[in-house]
Design an enzyme around this catalytic site. Structure first.
Site, PDB file in Angstrom:
ATOM      1  N   LYS A 182     -42.531 -36.529 104.785  1.00 16.93           N
ATOM      2  CA  LYS A 182     -43.948 -36.025 105.441  1.00 16.93           C
ATOM      3  C   LYS A 182     -45.056 -37.360 105.915  1.00 16.93           C
ATOM      4  O   LYS A 182     -45.341 -37.934 104.561  1.00 16.93           O
ATOM      5  CB  LYS A 182     -45.223 -35.190 104.854  1.00 16.93           C
ATOM      6  CG  LYS A 182     -46.118 -34.820 106.152  1.00 16.93           C
ATOM      7  CD  LYS A 182     -47.272 -34.473 105.656  1.00 16.93           C
ATOM      8  CE  LYS A 182     -48.718 -34.784 105.339  1.00 16.93           C
ATOM      9  NZ  LYS A 182     -48.669 -35.844 106.760  1.00 16.93           N
ATOM     10  N   GLU A 219     -48.969 -43.885  93.804  1.00 13.04           N
ATOM     11  CA  GLU A 219     -49.773 -44.565  94.350  1.00 13.04           C
ATOM     12  C   GLU A 219     -51.253 -44.709  95.209  1.00 13.04           C
ATOM     13  O   GLU A 219     -50.668 -44.513  96.041  1.00 13.04           O
ATOM     14  CB  GLU A 219     -48.509 -45.586  94.485  1.00 13.04           C
ATOM     15  CG  GLU A 219     -48.047 -47.326  94.912  1.00 13.04           C
ATOM     16  CD  GLU A 219     -49.827 -47.998  95.754  1.00 13.04           C
ATOM     17  OE1 GLU A 219     -50.684 -48.770  95.707  1.00 13.04           O
ATOM     18  OE2 GLU A 219     -49.656 -47.706  96.935  1.00 13.04           O
ATOM     19  N   CYS A 234     -53.336 -51.594 100.774  1.00 10.95           N
ATOM     20  CA  CYS A 234     -54.319 -51.691  99.215  1.00 10.95           C
ATOM     21  C   CYS A 234     -54.095 -51.996  98.517  1.00 10.95           C
ATOM     22  O   CYS A 234     -55.223 -51.871  97.705  1.00 10.95           O
ATOM     23  CB  CYS A 234     -53.215 -49.688  98.664  1.00 10.95           C
ATOM     24  SG  CYS A 234     -51.526 -50.261  98.291  1.00 10.95           S
ATOM     25  N   GLU A 277     -63.017 -48.290  97.370  1.00 13.30           N
ATOM     26  CA  GLU A 277     -62.364 -48.928  98.325  1.00 13.30           C
ATOM     27  C   GLU A 277     -62.854 -48.252  99.874  1.00 13.30           C
ATOM     28  O   GLU A 277     -63.095 -47.211 100.101  1.00 13.30           O
ATOM     29  CB  GLU A 277     -61.259 -48.256  97.767  1.00 13.30           C
ATOM     30  CG  GLU A 277     -60.147 -48.628  98.802  1.00 13.30           C
ATOM     31  CD  GLU A 277     -58.231 -48.568  98.816  1.00 13.30           C
ATOM     32  OE1 GLU A 277     -57.543 -49.280  98.494  1.00 13.30           O
ATOM     33  OE2 GLU A 277     -58.327 -46.812  98.520  1.00 13.30           O
TER      34      GLU A 277
END
Length: 488
Positions: free
Chosen positions: A179, A254, A288, A392
């Site tokens: 997905k 992750e 990331c 973040e």
């Protein structure tokens, strides 16, 4: 395979080797114009279930193929994507907002290499054997594919990160239901059109499009999917962990990063500044592994800032299809607002915005006025406890702060909940090793950034994830190990 409604691209799910229309669709936007340009299936339990059934049916034949047979098919798929590299790059740039240059030189070549790399590595794994002569026993291990792998990939590096999961999963003999992000589904759909030509049997790779809350959740909760590999936010990962716990699924997660760059006063600034600009602003800061906290030793901080800001101002923000653009559009209007809100908070807290958002004028071509663009932004004099230093941001924003000693900067670099990547800049070899050992980080780059050997583990500590990916690590994740003892 392709339908048009008001010239919009309409995607279809790929299940059991066929493109299948969906009963409802969601709009996908072109980030550089703000217009809807594509309709993506809004799949749910029914579509996921059909895909899992197809993957289960294909598993016996695919898993019984030799590693060499699977390797040849992966290499063929890599060749087909490479042959269409320009079309894939154009699609990725338009769909995600990234510059055509980045898609051409990073995203699509890496997607190709992911298949080639695992096509090769699958041929070289060996199992273990030990002997207990006194008991007349030999022990050995064997590895077998797990079954149907659920793969959920994010919107920042769409085909790059999707293939980083599909390649090892199918190389090891699993079948998959993938997905992609509903915001960036086009290149995954294009890849589906090449699978049969590459010799991938029907049902080995199924791609179901839709949102995380509907399609993603159905995949995570499906009792016949024993394994989930997810790249994305820590918040979503917490939900995946809760939902998959009753089924005891194996997880590879992750997640985010709040990555420090530590620049000592003996760093070579002629190398450090251009690389740190890339590590802060490449792909609009939507990686990331991007640097968002820059710690500079006091003696060189003013010199670093002067040069860093001057260079950041030279980065050209513009139409992603312009080959001279350095920064494209951010993924969505909501994401742009979120990133801007961090700059506003920093300013409210008394930090200084040295360039970018709210300081410099952003001029865009006529057709891009409604796109989701933002200038590379550098913030100074920000406190370590500020949300800009703790959370973040995932945009073209970086914070620069001063430090005095090695011990102090290690403690400050580690004082966030994340632990994905770090960069250290120094010409003192002893210091580099000392600092690398003490940083709570899955990856540490010294005097460079984003140089990867795919053989080696990739992943983070703390809230940056669980598990590692890479040749050996992915092989171990996507296979079950069995210890067999023979007494003779």
């Amino acid at each position: 395979m392709m339908a048009h409604s008001k010239a919009l691209l309409v995607l279809e799910n790929f299940i059991g080797g066929k493109f299948v229309p969906c009963s409802s669709y969601i709009d996908s936007y072109n980030p550089s114009t703000g217009d809807v340009y594509c309709r993506v299936p809004d799949s749910g339990e029914e579509e996921i279930d059909a895909a899992v059934k197809a993957a289960k049916a294909a598993f016996p034949i695919w898993s019984s193929k030799s590693p060499l047979e699977r390797s040849q098919i992966l290499n063929k798929l890599a060749d087909l994507i490479e042959h269409d590299l320009e079309a894939f790059a154009q699609a990725e740039s338009k769909d995600q907002g990234k510059t055509i240059t980045f898609a051409r030189t990073v995203d699509i070549p890496r997607a190709v290499y992911n298949f080639r790399f695992f096509a090769s590595s699958i041929l070289h794994h060996t199992t273990e054997c030990t002997e207990m002569a006194s008991l007349g026993c030999v022990h050995y291990t064997s590895r077998a594919p797990v079954g149907v792998a659920g793969l959920i990939s994010p919107w920042n590096l769409p085909l790059y990160l999707l293939t980083w999961k599909i390649a090892p999963a199918i190389a090891c003999g699993n079948t998959v239901v993938a997905k992609p992000s509903e915001m960036t589904s086009v290149t995954a759909w294009m890849m589906c059109g090449l699978l049969e030509k590459a010799g991938v049997p029907h049902g080995v790779v199924n791609v179901v499009f839709g949102t995380g809350s509907k399609a993603g959740e159905a995949l995570v909760c499906h009792p016949d999917v024993p394994l989930i590999s997810f790249t994305g936010s820590t918040l979503t990962a917490q939900r995946i962990t809760e939902k998959s716990a009753p089924h005891c699924k194996r997880l590879s997660l992750e997640l985010g990063g709040k990555n420090p760059a530590i620049i000592f006063d003996d760093a070579d600034l002629s190398q450090c500044i251009p690389t740190t600009l890339r590590s802060s602003f490449a792909n609009q800061g939507e990686i990331c592994l991007c640097t968002s906290r820059i710690f500079v030793q006091r003696g060189i901080c003013s010199e670093f800032l002067k040069r860093f800001v001057a260079e950041a101002k030279k980065w050209k923000v513009g139409n992603p299809s312009d080959p001279t653009a350095d920064v494209g559009a951010l993924i969505s209007k909501e994401h742009l607002e979120k990133v801007r809100s961090y700059v506003k908070k920093a300013r409210a807290e008394g930090a200084r915005v040295l360039c970018g958002e709210g300081v410099d004028a952003l001029t865009l071509p006529t057709g891009n006025q409604k796109g989701y663009f933002m200038l590379p932004t550098v913030i100074a004099e920000v406190k370590d406890e500020s949300c800009c230093m703790q959370e973040e941001i995932f945009g073209p924003v970086t914070c620069v702060v001063e430090f005095d000693t090695e011990e102090e900067v290690i403690e400050r670099a580690n004082s966030v909940k994340y632990g994905l990547a770090a960069t250290v800049w120094s010409s003192n070899v002893g210091r580099v090793h000392r600092v690398a050992q003490k940083l709570q980080s899955g990856l540490v780059w010294t005097n460079c950034w984003l140089i990867r050997d795919l053989n080696l583990p990739f992943g983070g500590m703390k809230a940056s994830g669980i598990g590692r990916e890479g040749a050996k690590d992915s092989y171990e994740f996507f296979t079950e190990v069995k210890t067999i003892t023979i007494k003779h």
